[in-house]
Design a protein around this motif. Structure first.
Motif, PDB file in Angstrom:
ATOM      1  N   THR A  25       6.175  -3.951  19.334  1.00 28.45           N
ATOM      2  CA  THR A  25       4.869  -3.633  18.750  1.00 28.45           C
ATOM      3  C   THR A  25       4.622  -4.409  17.452  1.00 28.45           C
ATOM      4  O   THR A  25       3.492  -4.816  17.173  1.00 28.45           O
ATOM      5  CB  THR A  25       4.704  -2.133  18.484  1.00 28.45           C
ATOM      6  OG1 THR A  25       5.764  -1.689  17.633  1.00 28.45           O
ATOM      7  CG2 THR A  25       4.715  -1.351  19.779  1.00 28.45           C
ATOM      8  N   GLY A  26       5.667  -4.615  16.667  1.00 32.52           N
ATOM      9  CA  GLY A  26       5.529  -5.371  15.425  1.00 32.52           C
ATOM     10  C   GLY A  26       5.132  -6.809  15.677  1.00 32.52           C
ATOM     11  O   GLY A  26       4.246  -7.352  15.000  1.00 32.52           O
ATOM     12  N   ILE A  27       5.760  -7.433  16.649  1.00 31.67           N
ATOM     13  CA  ILE A  27       5.416  -8.808  16.994  1.00 31.67           C
ATOM     14  C   ILE A  27       3.963  -8.878  17.473  1.00 31.67           C
ATOM     15  O   ILE A  27       3.215  -9.788  17.105  1.00 31.67           O
ATOM     16  CB  ILE A  27       6.380  -9.375  18.062  1.00 31.67           C
ATOM     17  CG1 ILE A  27       7.754  -9.599  17.448  1.00 31.67           C
ATOM     18  CG2 ILE A  27       5.833 -10.660  18.675  1.00 31.67           C
ATOM     19  CD1 ILE A  27       8.833  -9.939  18.462  1.00 31.67           C
ATOM     20  N   GLY A  28       3.560  -7.898  18.259  1.00 29.08           N
ATOM     21  CA  GLY A  28       2.176  -7.868  18.731  1.00 29.08           C
ATOM     22  C   GLY A  28       1.188  -7.707  17.590  1.00 29.08           C
ATOM     23  O   GLY A  28       0.174  -8.408  17.521  1.00 29.08           O
ATOM     24  N   ALA A  29       1.476  -6.785  16.678  1.00 31.14           N
ATOM     25  CA  ALA A  29       0.566  -6.526  15.557  1.00 31.14           C
ATOM     26  C   ALA A  29       0.460  -7.737  14.636  1.00 31.14           C
ATOM     27  O   ALA A  29      -0.639  -8.145  14.243  1.00 31.14           O
ATOM     28  CB  ALA A  29       1.036  -5.310  14.775  1.00 31.14           C
ATOM     29  N   VAL A  30       1.594  -8.315  14.300  1.00 31.38           N
ATOM     30  CA  VAL A  30       1.588  -9.482  13.417  1.00 31.38           C
ATOM     31  C   VAL A  30       0.941 -10.672  14.127  1.00 31.38           C
ATOM     32  O   VAL A  30       0.145 -11.399  13.535  1.00 31.38           O
ATOM     33  CB  VAL A  30       3.022  -9.820  12.942  1.00 31.38           C
ATOM     34  CG1 VAL A  30       3.065 -11.143  12.210  1.00 31.38           C
ATOM     35  CG2 VAL A  30       3.551  -8.707  12.045  1.00 31.38           C
ATOM     36  N   ILE A  46      -4.328 -11.584  -0.099  1.00 30.27           N
ATOM     37  CA  ILE A  46      -2.894 -11.563  -0.416  1.00 30.27           C
ATOM     38  C   ILE A  46      -2.259 -10.222  -0.052  1.00 30.27           C
ATOM     39  O   ILE A  46      -1.119 -10.186   0.428  1.00 30.27           O
ATOM     40  CB  ILE A  46      -2.638 -11.934  -1.901  1.00 30.27           C
ATOM     41  CG1 ILE A  46      -1.145 -12.133  -2.171  1.00 30.27           C
ATOM     42  CG2 ILE A  46      -3.209 -10.889  -2.830  1.00 30.27           C
ATOM     43  CD1 ILE A  46      -0.577 -13.344  -1.514  1.00 30.27           C
ATOM     44  N   LEU A  47      -2.971  -9.115  -0.236  1.00 27.89           N
ATOM     45  CA  LEU A  47      -2.404  -7.809   0.125  1.00 27.89           C
ATOM     46  C   LEU A  47      -2.198  -7.692   1.632  1.00 27.89           C
ATOM     47  O   LEU A  47      -1.210  -7.111   2.084  1.00 27.89           O
ATOM     48  CB  LEU A  47      -3.291  -6.674  -0.385  1.00 27.89           C
ATOM     49  CG  LEU A  47      -3.296  -6.473  -1.891  1.00 27.89           C
ATOM     50  CD1 LEU A  47      -4.272  -5.384  -2.284  1.00 27.89           C
ATOM     51  CD2 LEU A  47      -1.901  -6.157  -2.397  1.00 27.89           C
ATOM     52  N   ARG A  48      -3.091  -8.261   2.394  1.00 23.23           N
ATOM     53  CA  ARG A  48      -2.939  -8.261   3.852  1.00 23.23           C
ATOM     54  C   ARG A  48      -1.714  -9.074   4.264  1.00 23.23           C
ATOM     55  O   ARG A  48      -0.935  -8.662   5.123  1.00 23.23           O
ATOM     56  CB  ARG A  48      -4.199  -8.827   4.485  1.00 23.23           C
ATOM     57  CG  ARG A  48      -4.187  -8.756   5.977  1.00 23.23           C
ATOM     58  CD  ARG A  48      -5.496  -9.203   6.557  1.00 23.23           C
ATOM     59  NE  ARG A  48      -5.396  -9.114   8.007  1.00 23.23           N
ATOM     60  CZ  ARG A  48      -6.410  -9.119   8.811  1.00 23.23           C
ATOM     61  NH1 ARG A  48      -7.630  -9.198   8.325  1.00 23.23           N
ATOM     62  NH2 ARG A  48      -6.235  -9.060  10.105  1.00 23.23           N
ATOM     63  N   LEU A  49      -1.537 -10.233   3.651  1.00 24.89           N
ATOM     64  CA  LEU A  49      -0.366 -11.062   3.957  1.00 24.89           C
ATOM     65  C   LEU A  49       0.930 -10.373   3.549  1.00 24.89           C
ATOM     66  O   LEU A  49       1.930 -10.448   4.269  1.00 24.89           O
ATOM     67  CB  LEU A  49      -0.502 -12.419   3.271  1.00 24.89           C
ATOM     68  CG  LEU A  49      -1.679 -13.280   3.735  1.00 24.89           C
ATOM     69  CD1 LEU A  49      -1.796 -14.531   2.875  1.00 24.89           C
ATOM     70  CD2 LEU A  49      -1.539 -13.631   5.201  1.00 24.89           C
ATOM     71  N   ILE A  50       0.913  -9.682   2.422  1.00 26.27           N
ATOM     72  CA  ILE A  50       2.105  -8.938   1.986  1.00 26.27           C
ATOM     73  C   ILE A  50       2.438  -7.844   2.992  1.00 26.27           C
ATOM     74  O   ILE A  50       3.605  -7.639   3.342  1.00 26.27           O
ATOM     75  CB  ILE A  50       1.899  -8.370   0.567  1.00 26.27           C
ATOM     76  CG1 ILE A  50       1.902  -9.506  -0.450  1.00 26.27           C
ATOM     77  CG2 ILE A  50       2.956  -7.337   0.224  1.00 26.27           C
ATOM     78  CD1 ILE A  50       1.486  -9.095  -1.849  1.00 26.27           C
ATOM     79  N   ILE A  55       5.917  -5.832   7.538  1.00 24.43           N
ATOM     80  CA  ILE A  55       6.169  -5.538   8.949  1.00 24.43           C
ATOM     81  C   ILE A  55       7.292  -6.418   9.486  1.00 24.43           C
ATOM     82  O   ILE A  55       8.224  -5.946  10.137  1.00 24.43           O
ATOM     83  CB  ILE A  55       4.886  -5.718   9.789  1.00 24.43           C
ATOM     84  CG1 ILE A  55       3.854  -4.662   9.399  1.00 24.43           C
ATOM     85  CG2 ILE A  55       5.194  -5.642  11.287  1.00 24.43           C
ATOM     86  CD1 ILE A  55       2.480  -4.889  10.013  1.00 24.43           C
ATOM     87  N   VAL A  56       7.216  -7.715   9.190  1.00 24.28           N
ATOM     88  CA  VAL A  56       8.247  -8.651   9.659  1.00 24.28           C
ATOM     89  C   VAL A  56       9.604  -8.294   9.066  1.00 24.28           C
ATOM     90  O   VAL A  56      10.620  -8.292   9.773  1.00 24.28           O
ATOM     91  CB  VAL A  56       7.854 -10.107   9.332  1.00 24.28           C
ATOM     92  CG1 VAL A  56       8.999 -11.059   9.604  1.00 24.28           C
ATOM     93  CG2 VAL A  56       6.623 -10.512  10.117  1.00 24.28           C
ATOM     94  N   SER A  57       9.650  -7.957   7.784  1.00 26.37           N
ATOM     95  CA  SER A  57      10.938  -7.600   7.173  1.00 26.37           C
ATOM     96  C   SER A  57      11.481  -6.306   7.766  1.00 26.37           C
ATOM     97  O   SER A  57      12.692  -6.154   7.934  1.00 26.37           O
ATOM     98  CB  SER A  57      10.811  -7.498   5.647  1.00 26.37           C
ATOM     99  OG  SER A  57       9.940  -6.460   5.278  1.00 26.37           O
ATOM    100  N   GLY A  58      10.605  -5.382   8.114  1.00 25.94           N
ATOM    101  CA  GLY A  58      11.054  -4.161   8.784  1.00 25.94           C
ATOM    102  C   GLY A  58      11.640  -4.448  10.153  1.00 25.94           C
ATOM    103  O   GLY A  58      12.654  -3.857  10.554  1.00 25.94           O
TER     104      GLY A  58
END
Length: 72
Positions: A25-30, A46-50, A55-58
């Motif tokens: 799901t994370g890969i799909g969302a990102v 920038i907040l959206r990118l953070i 998500i990726v770090s999780g």
């Protein structure tokens, strides 16, 4: 979509189902968010990118933890 489910089922053979689903799901969302930014001109605030980086770090953290713990 069928290929995506098939790949998820393969992943669940080697990693816990919770981790596999979170990664899936994370890969799909990102992925959809990035495509929206690149193709549809959505905000690149920038907040959206953070948040996407969080998500990726999780996802990476879940994978690292799942590979270090053993299920017996």
């Amino acid at each position: 979509m069928a290929i995506s489910f098939w790949l998820l089922s393969i992943a669940m053979k080697t990693i816990p189902v919770g981790t596999a689903y979170a990664i899936w799901t994370g890969i799909g969302a990102v992925g959809v968010s990035i495509l929206g930014m690149l193709l549809l001109g959505e905000s690149r605030d920038i907040l959206r990118l953070i948040c996407l980086l969080l998500i990726v770090s999780g996802i990476v953290g879940l994978k690292l933890v799942s590979s270090t713990t053993s299920t017996t």
